[in-house]
Design a protein around this motif. Sequence first.
Motif, PDB file in Angstrom:
ATOM      1  N   HIS A  92       0.869  -1.184   0.000  1.00 15.63           N
ATOM      2  CA  HIS A  92       0.000   0.000   0.000  1.00 15.63           C
ATOM      3  C   HIS A  92       0.908   1.238   0.000  1.00 15.63           C
ATOM      4  O   HIS A  92       0.754   2.118  -0.825  1.00 15.63           O
ATOM      5  CB  HIS A  92      -0.914  -0.045   1.240  1.00 15.63           C
ATOM      6  CG  HIS A  92      -1.876   1.104   1.347  1.00 15.63           C
ATOM      7  ND1 HIS A  92      -3.005   1.080   2.127  1.00 15.63           N
ATOM      8  CD2 HIS A  92      -1.873   2.340   0.783  1.00 15.63           C
ATOM      9  CE1 HIS A  92      -3.666   2.222   2.023  1.00 15.63           C
ATOM     10  NE2 HIS A  92      -2.986   3.005   1.219  1.00 15.63           N
ATOM     11  N   TRP A  95       4.968   4.600   5.003  1.00 14.11           N
ATOM     12  CA  TRP A  95       4.466   5.825   5.634  1.00 14.11           C
ATOM     13  C   TRP A  95       5.401   6.318   6.734  1.00 14.11           C
ATOM     14  O   TRP A  95       5.946   5.526   7.502  1.00 14.11           O
ATOM     15  CB  TRP A  95       3.080   5.579   6.243  1.00 14.11           C
ATOM     16  CG  TRP A  95       2.050   5.130   5.246  1.00 14.11           C
ATOM     17  CD1 TRP A  95       2.095   5.255   3.881  1.00 14.11           C
ATOM     18  CD2 TRP A  95       0.806   4.463   5.536  1.00 14.11           C
ATOM     19  NE1 TRP A  95       0.963   4.721   3.312  1.00 14.11           N
ATOM     20  CE2 TRP A  95       0.148   4.228   4.303  1.00 14.11           C
ATOM     21  CE3 TRP A  95       0.172   4.050   6.710  1.00 14.11           C
ATOM     22  CZ2 TRP A  95      -1.083   3.607   4.207  1.00 14.11           C
ATOM     23  CZ3 TRP A  95      -1.072   3.428   6.625  1.00 14.11           C
ATOM     24  CH2 TRP A  95      -1.697   3.216   5.378  1.00 14.11           C
ATOM     25  N   TRP A 103       0.346  11.395  11.818  1.00 16.49           N
ATOM     26  CA  TRP A 103       1.389  11.342  10.800  1.00 16.49           C
ATOM     27  C   TRP A 103       1.389  12.630   9.965  1.00 16.49           C
ATOM     28  O   TRP A 103       0.362  13.285   9.834  1.00 16.49           O
ATOM     29  CB  TRP A 103       1.167  10.140   9.874  1.00 16.49           C
ATOM     30  CG  TRP A 103      -0.203  10.091   9.264  1.00 16.49           C
ATOM     31  CD1 TRP A 103      -0.633  10.697   8.121  1.00 16.49           C
ATOM     32  CD2 TRP A 103      -1.352   9.402   9.795  1.00 16.49           C
ATOM     33  NE1 TRP A 103      -1.956  10.423   7.892  1.00 16.49           N
ATOM     34  CE2 TRP A 103      -2.426   9.631   8.903  1.00 16.49           C
ATOM     35  CE3 TRP A 103      -1.574   8.615  10.927  1.00 16.49           C
ATOM     36  CZ2 TRP A 103      -3.707   9.103   9.118  1.00 16.49           C
ATOM     37  CZ3 TRP A 103      -2.850   8.090  11.135  1.00 16.49           C
ATOM     38  CH2 TRP A 103      -3.892   8.335  10.230  1.00 16.49           C
ATOM     39  N   HIS A 154       3.045  10.569   1.324  1.00 16.64           N
ATOM     40  CA  HIS A 154       3.912   9.942   2.337  1.00 16.64           C
ATOM     41  C   HIS A 154       5.404  10.074   2.023  1.00 16.64           C
ATOM     42  O   HIS A 154       6.202  10.337   2.909  1.00 16.64           O
ATOM     43  CB  HIS A 154       3.568   8.456   2.462  1.00 16.64           C
ATOM     44  CG  HIS A 154       2.132   8.202   2.808  1.00 16.64           C
ATOM     45  ND1 HIS A 154       1.622   8.434   4.054  1.00 16.64           N
ATOM     46  CD2 HIS A 154       1.092   7.750   2.056  1.00 16.64           C
ATOM     47  CE1 HIS A 154       0.326   8.133   4.069  1.00 16.64           C
ATOM     48  NE2 HIS A 154      -0.018   7.718   2.864  1.00 16.64           N
TER      49      HIS A 154
HETATM   50  O1  U2P Z   1      -6.324   4.449   7.709  1.00 13.63           O
HETATM   51  C1  U2P Z   1      -6.929   5.171   6.679  1.00 13.63           C
HETATM   52  C2  U2P Z   1      -5.912   5.906   5.844  1.00 13.63           C
HETATM   53  O2  U2P Z   1      -5.175   6.832   6.650  1.00 13.63           O
HETATM   54  C3  U2P Z   1      -3.836   6.928   6.177  1.00 13.63           C
HETATM   55  N1  U2P Z   1      -2.884   6.506   7.216  1.00 13.63           N
HETATM   56  C4  U2P Z   1      -3.234   5.633   8.190  1.00 13.63           C
HETATM   57  C5  U2P Z   1      -2.345   5.248   9.172  1.00 13.63           C
HETATM   58  C6  U2P Z   1      -1.041   5.781   9.173  1.00 13.63           C
HETATM   59  O3  U2P Z   1      -0.211   5.464  10.023  1.00 13.63           O
HETATM   60  N2  U2P Z   1      -0.705   6.659   8.178  1.00 13.63           N
HETATM   61  C7  U2P Z   1      -1.592   7.035   7.195  1.00 13.63           C
HETATM   62  O4  U2P Z   1      -1.262   7.796   6.308  1.00 13.63           O
HETATM   63  C8  U2P Z   1      -3.744   6.036   4.946  1.00 13.63           C
HETATM   64  O5  U2P Z   1      -3.993   6.872   3.846  1.00 13.63           O
HETATM   65  P1  U2P Z   1      -3.557   6.604   2.331  1.00 13.63           P
HETATM   66  O6  U2P Z   1      -2.098   6.474   2.204  1.00 13.63           O
HETATM   67  O7  U2P Z   1      -4.252   5.350   1.942  1.00 13.63           O
HETATM   68  O8  U2P Z   1      -4.103   7.806   1.662  1.00 13.63           O
HETATM   69  C9  U2P Z   1      -4.854   5.017   5.238  1.00 13.63           C
HETATM   70  O9  U2P Z   1      -5.306   4.346   4.118  1.00 13.63           O
END
Ligand code: U2P
Length: 283
Positions: A92, A95, A103, A154
């Motif tokens: 995925h 991060w 975050w 990220h």
């Molecule tokens: O959990 C839902 C979305 O929040 C983002 N997330 C979650 C946990 C974390 O430690 N860091 C973080 O960014 C994710 O967002 P995405 O990258 O998918 O946009 C996760 O899907």
Amino acid sequence: MIPSNLTAPLKFAPRHLVFALVLSIGLVCVAVAYAGDVQEELLLRGVAEQREFDYFKLALQWPGTYCRKTSKCCAQNGCCRGSNGPTGFTIHGLWADYNDGTWPSCCSGKKFDATEISTLREALYKYWPTLSCSKSKNCHGGKGLFWEHEWEKHGTCAASVTGDEYNYFVTTLNLYFKYNVTEILAEEGYVASNSEKYPIGGIISAIQNSFKATPEVECSSGALEELYLCFDKTFKPRDCVIETTTNSGTLTSSKCPTYVSLPDLASSNLEHSSAYPTLKSSI
Ligand code: U2P
């Protein structure tokens, strides 16, 4: 002898004082307005300076669970590749996280450039596939590739350690290859199945034994959907923050039941399309 005009106290006419005061206020206003413009420009671009992160989270997704939400197929949809589809966890993202459970996101950095990662194309399609038909939000108010979203949201915040876009993707792929979660679980008998359920405690223990740190898990409708491996900033495995105190003072934790499923993607009812025809030309 010091000339008396240099030792005598300076005398200002009231109009000089007023002029100096107006000038100082003017300069302060210009400085504040400039800082505001810079901040506004950053906000408009959707990027911001944010404090340095504490640790990494390698987010892995289980396509069999994710793809149950997919009702239609499209060319780039990794859920619809049939026998070419993913058979285990896919990436995925990598991060940058804070220890308090929050975050940073969309930090300042270079915009996504697909050509920078064109040599990684095959690996990205296979191990970091776009599982959904819908486009992902970028940090500039638009929509684009899933990889663009992960880099801008990220990767830019992890750049103090992982470097530029190319290195962010290479680092993430290398971590994924080094800790093969699908293999670790399969060795304990935790394999894709549409009939079996597995103890979530057993899944977590299997990872702990091999990875030497505690992962974090997330479920959706009783199926394992995401598994996170955490690392310090030298990429040494560390425990993920599983329970954190939120702003409202409550505790958050994963929503997995005691027994979870690992749905099999290959035998799902999705209409299967040929392998990634259109995206190939985009990177
Ligand atoms: O959990 C839902 C979305 O929040 C983002 N997330 C979650 C946990 C974390 O430690 N860091 C973080 O960014 C994710 O967002 P995405 O990258 O998918 O946009 C996760 O899907």
